[in-house]
Design a protein around this motif. Structure first.
Motif, PDB file in Angstrom:
ATOM      1  N   ARG A 102       0.946  -1.273  -0.055  1.00 59.55           N
ATOM      2  CA  ARG A 102      -0.132  -0.107   0.121  1.00 59.55           C
ATOM      3  C   ARG A 102       0.843   1.287   0.142  1.00 59.55           C
ATOM      4  N   PHE A 103       1.784   1.432   0.657  1.00 54.82           N
ATOM      5  CA  PHE A 103       2.831   2.235   0.703  1.00 54.82           C
ATOM      6  C   PHE A 103       3.477   2.646  -0.747  1.00 54.82           C
ATOM      7  N   CYS A 104       3.857   1.506  -1.487  1.00 54.83           N
ATOM      8  CA  CYS A 104       4.518   1.718  -2.585  1.00 54.83           C
ATOM      9  C   CYS A 104       3.445   2.176  -3.777  1.00 54.83           C
ATOM     10  N   ARG A 105       2.197   1.739  -3.688  1.00 56.64           N
ATOM     11  CA  ARG A 105       1.164   2.127  -4.444  1.00 56.64           C
ATOM     12  C   ARG A 105       0.965   3.736  -4.298  1.00 56.64           C
ATOM     13  N   ARG A 106       0.860   4.129  -2.967  1.00 56.62           N
ATOM     14  CA  ARG A 106       0.766   5.555  -2.714  1.00 56.62           C
ATOM     15  C   ARG A 106       1.863   6.370  -3.268  1.00 56.62           C
ATOM     16  N   VAL A 107       3.041   5.786  -3.099  1.00 62.60           N
ATOM     17  CA  VAL A 107       4.231   6.614  -3.325  1.00 62.60           C
ATOM     18  C   VAL A 107       4.019   6.861  -5.078  1.00 62.60           C
ATOM     19  N   VAL A 108       3.920   5.745  -5.668  1.00 67.27           N
ATOM     20  CA  VAL A 108       3.894   5.710  -7.096  1.00 67.27           C
ATOM     21  C   VAL A 108       2.853   6.700  -7.560  1.00 67.27           C
ATOM     22  N   GLU A 109       1.497   6.467  -6.972  1.00 69.08           N
ATOM     23  CA  GLU A 109       0.384   7.274  -7.472  1.00 69.08           C
ATOM     24  C   GLU A 109       0.691   8.663  -7.285  1.00 69.08           C
ATOM     25  N   ARG A 110       1.260   8.983  -6.097  1.00 70.30           N
ATOM     26  CA  ARG A 110       1.576  10.418  -5.971  1.00 70.30           C
ATOM     27  C   ARG A 110       2.654  11.220  -6.987  1.00 70.30           C
ATOM     28  N   LEU A 111       3.755  10.193  -7.330  1.00 73.75           N
ATOM     29  CA  LEU A 111       4.696  10.534  -8.263  1.00 73.75           C
ATOM     30  C   LEU A 111       4.075  10.859  -9.670  1.00 73.75           C
TER      31      LEU A 111
END
Length: 169
Positions: A102-111
């Motif tokens: 979930r952390f990785c998904r949020r980071v990628v979505e933000r980028l």
């Protein structure tokens, strides 16, 4: 007419002696590479490092292609030193794979959705080249040999090990 003598006050002499003593102490601490704050703070962030240092890097999946390893600093709009601590806490120390993903998904979505510019101690966001944006993230542990490492090219990197990998389904 006799010359009048003004009394000499000991306070300015004492202040001058104290200033000279602290300056000498600071100079000696600097020469000996000692950090005894508040006497000497020149070496406050200086420390001896071993020849090989482990560091974190990230690879982002830009469309279908993985990028070269790069600094983790451009993953979040925070001071660079906080980004490293957060990556360690969430992606290394934390054992829950669902939280990591979930952390990785949020980071990628933000980028992909809200990139930011660099300011103060915050690095600019990573930006995808592929129109589809980033589709994955790998956290890597690497070893840097301080004898042959070049900051400008961030190379060479040794002992590259994938600590966590996430990709869109």
């Amino acid at each position: 007419m006799t010359g009048r003598r003004f009394p000499v006050h000991p306070l300015p002499l004492l202040g001058g002696a104290l200033l000279a003593g602290l300056t000498a102490a600071q100079f000696l601490h600097t020469v000996r590479d000692r950090n005894r704050w508040p006497i000497c703070s020149n070496n406050m962030f200086n420390r001896p490092l071993p020849r090989h240092v482990e560091q974190l890097r990230v690879r982002l999946k830009d469309g279908d292609r993985w990028t070269q390893p790069r600094s983790v600093y451009g993953l979040m709009p925070l001071e660079f030193f906080r980004v490293v601590d957060i990556c360690v806490a969430v992606l290394i120390d934390n054992e829950d794979r669902d939280v990591r993903d979930r952390f990785c998904r949020r980071v990628v979505e933000r980028l992909n959705a809200h990139p930011w510019k660099a300011f103060d101690e915050v690095s600019a966001s990573e930006r995808p080249e592929d129109p589809r944006g980033f589709t994955g993230l790998e956290l890597l542990s690497v070893s840097v040999d301080l004898q042959d490492y070049c900051r400008a090219t961030d190379s060479p990197l040794y002992d590259v090990d994938v600590l966590h990998r996430w990709e869109t389904s």
